[in-house]
Design an enzyme around this catalytic site. Sequence first.
Site, PDB file in Angstrom:
ATOM      1  N   ALA A  52     101.367  29.770  37.871  1.00  0.00           N
ATOM      2  CA  ALA A  52     100.190  30.227  38.620  1.00  0.00           C
ATOM      3  C   ALA A  52      98.897  29.738  37.983  1.00  0.00           C
ATOM      4  O   ALA A  52      98.021  29.188  38.663  1.00  0.00           O
ATOM      5  CB  ALA A  52     100.191  31.756  38.711  1.00  0.00           C
ATOM      6  N   GLU A  53      98.751  29.921  36.681  1.00  0.00           N
ATOM      7  CA  GLU A  53      97.531  29.513  35.981  1.00  0.00           C
ATOM      8  C   GLU A  53      97.344  28.003  36.049  1.00  0.00           C
ATOM      9  O   GLU A  53      96.238  27.516  36.290  1.00  0.00           O
ATOM     10  CB  GLU A  53      97.603  29.975  34.527  1.00  0.00           C
ATOM     11  N   ALA A  54      98.411  27.251  35.871  1.00  0.00           N
ATOM     12  CA  ALA A  54      98.307  25.792  35.878  1.00  0.00           C
ATOM     13  C   ALA A  54      97.911  25.263  37.253  1.00  0.00           C
ATOM     14  O   ALA A  54      97.004  24.428  37.366  1.00  0.00           O
ATOM     15  CB  ALA A  54      99.630  25.176  35.423  1.00  0.00           C
TER      16      ALA A  54
ATOM     17  N   SER B 170      94.327  26.267  38.099  1.00  0.00           N
ATOM     18  CA  SER B 170      93.359  25.517  37.294  1.00  0.00           C
ATOM     19  C   SER B 170      93.190  24.091  37.787  1.00  0.00           C
ATOM     20  O   SER B 170      92.070  23.580  37.875  1.00  0.00           O
ATOM     21  CB  SER B 170      93.792  25.517  35.823  1.00  0.00           C
TER      22      SER B 170
END
Length: 169
Positions: free
Chosen positions: A68-70, A73
């Site tokens: 999710a974060e990758a 981002s």
Amino acid sequence: MDGDGSATKDPGSSRGKAMMAELDAPLHALGFEMEELSPSGLAGRLLVTPVCCQPFKVLHGGVSALVAEALASMGAHMASGFRRVAGVQLSINHFRAAALGDTVLARAAPVHVGRSTQVWEVKLWKMDPSTGEKGPQISESRVTLLSNMPLPEEHKNAGDALKKYAAKL
């Protein structure tokens, strides 16, 4: 890249793996394969291997959070015009497990793209092995990012891999 200089259409190929190594080293290390890459959405898949599992042989929740974060981002970096972005909040709900051997489909989409912040939604599903389509949803995340940060001179090339592959997937 294919012989004509374009990114491969087969993310599982050695060229697709090389692309992931350039785009995001942690996702590459887990075996994530990117299938869509643009400021309006990202998508890919991950085979659940022992590297991705917690001791009960299901996808580790931290791996879902990493995906999710990758993805958020990368999307925010593109949507901000390749300015520096930083995640400031991640919220994730896990609905069901993905077991060792399952393939997980991931899709990230912007909810809000503002001048200083962005919010991205990232959903993960188990792939239905009989149809190759989305099966049951396993998690849903919201990622909030600062997106108005100046890009330091020493990191001016940080978005080059995204620029290289975004138009080709």
